[in-house]
Design an enzyme around this catalytic site. Structure first.
Site, PDB file in Angstrom:
ATOM      1  N   VAL A   1       4.238   1.010   2.022  1.00  0.00           N
ATOM      2  CA  VAL A   1       4.350  -0.194   2.845  1.00  0.00           C
ATOM      3  C   VAL A   1       4.552  -1.380   1.916  1.00  0.00           C
ATOM      4  O   VAL A   1       3.831  -1.526   0.929  1.00  0.00           O
ATOM      5  CB  VAL A   1       3.087  -0.423   3.704  1.00  0.00           C
ATOM      6  CG1 VAL A   1       3.234  -1.698   4.537  1.00  0.00           C
ATOM      7  CG2 VAL A   1       2.828   0.770   4.613  1.00  0.00           C
TER       8      VAL A   1
ATOM      9  N   GLY B   1       0.829  -1.204   0.000  1.00  0.00           N
ATOM     10  CA  GLY B   1       0.000   0.000   0.000  1.00  0.00           C
ATOM     11  C   GLY B   1       0.858   1.246   0.000  1.00  0.00           C
ATOM     12  O   GLY B   1       2.068   1.192   0.253  1.00  0.00           O
TER      13      GLY B   1
ATOM     14  N   ASP C   1      -7.481   7.451  15.968  1.00  0.00           N
ATOM     15  CA  ASP C   1      -7.641   7.173  14.534  1.00  0.00           C
ATOM     16  C   ASP C   1      -8.252   5.791  14.332  1.00  0.00           C
ATOM     17  O   ASP C   1      -7.837   5.038  13.445  1.00  0.00           O
ATOM     18  CB  ASP C   1      -6.294   7.287  13.811  1.00  0.00           C
ATOM     19  CG  ASP C   1      -6.453   7.433  12.299  1.00  0.00           C
ATOM     20  OD1 ASP C   1      -7.593   7.680  11.837  1.00  0.00           O
ATOM     21  OD2 ASP C   1      -5.447   7.295  11.576  1.00  0.00           O
TER      22      ASP C   1
END
Length: 391
Positions: free
Chosen positions: A26, A19, A134
């Site tokens: 990543v 990603g 988050d």
């Protein structure tokens, strides 16, 4: 000819990209020392090699101190070629992928299992006086053994100090508690509880629950679902920095929004979606709720269904009928405050959007949603010496 794996700082053999984000990429890798599969987050350091963006610094600091079966394990961290590399245990997928996969049937026992693991990880954070800030499905990673783990601690903070102030621009908007939308700068663990309630609802509905396209619109979605808060429900509401009076909208029954869930699940949802953060159930209390002890028992994580990788990367959202809440007449939707208060509230709407003068009270949109990110949080960089020593 397939691309050959590349070595990162000698020890790690880089494989495919998993990603990409604002600060880097990543990728999957192999630890040549242990033969373990890992995930490496590569973050751009900037011009000064000893510097690191504050988000990465906070994530390293938090994860070096938080060790729990339901929190992602940070294995290593090192600078290399003007990038900072964070090495994590490899996780196969995330909860968002599970929710999106229309081929997966999630039983009440499956949902309870995912929630139990999420609550346990978050309860540990709160016991250590850490706010995650988050919480959302794609920050809940799932391993090959089905274990769910909290990840992405870049916005996490220590809480509990008297009079300490934080930014209210945290969480992706759809998971943001109403006190944050009204500009609260002093808050605690209740903001995480609201976000997890949104995840709970998303697991039940198989789509995001409250999909606002601005902070004002997000409040309209919340009020449409739970009614406009009254003074006896939330005594401190009018004291919040960005408070604006809304026309009263009666709350539909929670059962009408979640017609197929058990009474215990509905009761827990109602306690997590309490307006007043002081009265909102804590995550520890939620773990003790009868929902987790009543039948059915949570599914063994190893037996939980897993998503099938999609080649086209398309979302399966939007294939279900939308649940809507009827709007009040347009002229009654909002009481218009004084000009100065309107300008204050407008300042919290994304710059590329106009504050809507009339509000759409649809709870679930028909079209595939564009999942919001935290674009308004403090993204400044601090140049600090970085402690990368691991025990």
């Amino acid at each position: 000819m397939p691309e050959q794996p590349k070595k990162v700082a000698d020890r790690y053999l880089k494989q495919e990209v998993l990603g990409q984000g604002t600060y880097g990429v990543v990728f999957k890798a192999t630890d040549t020392k242990t033969e373990q599969t890992v995930a490496i987050k590569k973050i751009r350091l900037g011009k000064q090699r000893e510097g690191v963006n504050i988000t990465a610094l906070r994530e390293i600091k938090m994860l070096k101190e938080l060790k729990h079966p339901h929190i992602i394990l940070l294995i290593d961290a090192f600078p290399h070629k003007e990038n900072l590399h964070l090495v994590f245990e490899f996780m196969e997928t995330d909860l968002e992928a599970v929710i999106r996969d229309s081929n997966i049937f999630l039983s009440p026992a499956d949902i309870k299992s995912y929630l139990l693991m999420t609550f346990k990880g978050l309860a540990y954070c709160h016991d250590k006086w850490v706010l995650h800030r988050d919480m959302k499905p794609n920050n809940l990673l799932i391993g090959v053994d089905g274990q769910l783990k909290l990840a992405d601690f870049g916005l996490a903070r220590i809480f509990g100090s008297p009079n300490r102030k934080f930014t209210h621009q945290v969480f992706a908007r759809w998971y943001r508690a109403p006190e944050l939308l009204f500009g609260a700068k002093q808050y605690g663990a209740a903001v995480d509880v609201w976000a997890v309630a949104c995840i709970f609802a998303e697991l039940l509905l198989r789509r995001p629950f409250l999909q606002g396209n601005s902070d004002i619109d997000q409040l309209s979605k919340i009020f449409a679902a739970f009614g406009t808060p009254k003074a006896d429900q939330w005594p401190d509401l009018t004291k919040l920095p960005d408070y604006v009076e809304y026309q009263f909208v009666p709350a539909p029954s929670l059962r009408s929004l979640f017609p197929a869930v058990s009474d215990d699940a509905l009761d827990l949802l109602s306690k997590m979606f309490t307006y007043d953060p002081k009265a909102r159930i804590s995550i520890k209390q939620a773990l003790e709720h009868r929902y987790f002890t009543s039948a059915p028992a949570p599914t063994d994580p190893a037996k939980l269904p897993k998503p099938v990788p999609k080649q086209d990367g398309k979302s399966s959202y939007g294939k279900h009928e939308a649940i809507t809440v009827q709007s009040p007449p347009r002229k009654l939707r909002r009481v218009m405050p004084e000009r100065g208060r309107v300008d204050s509230l407008k300042s919290h709407v994304d710059k590329d959007q106009q504050a809507p003068m009339s509000l759409d009270f649809t709870i679930l949109a028909e079209r595939p949603p564009n999942r919001p990110t935290i674009t308004s949080a403090d993204r400044s960089h601090l140049k600090r010496k970085l402690d990368l020593e691991f025990q």
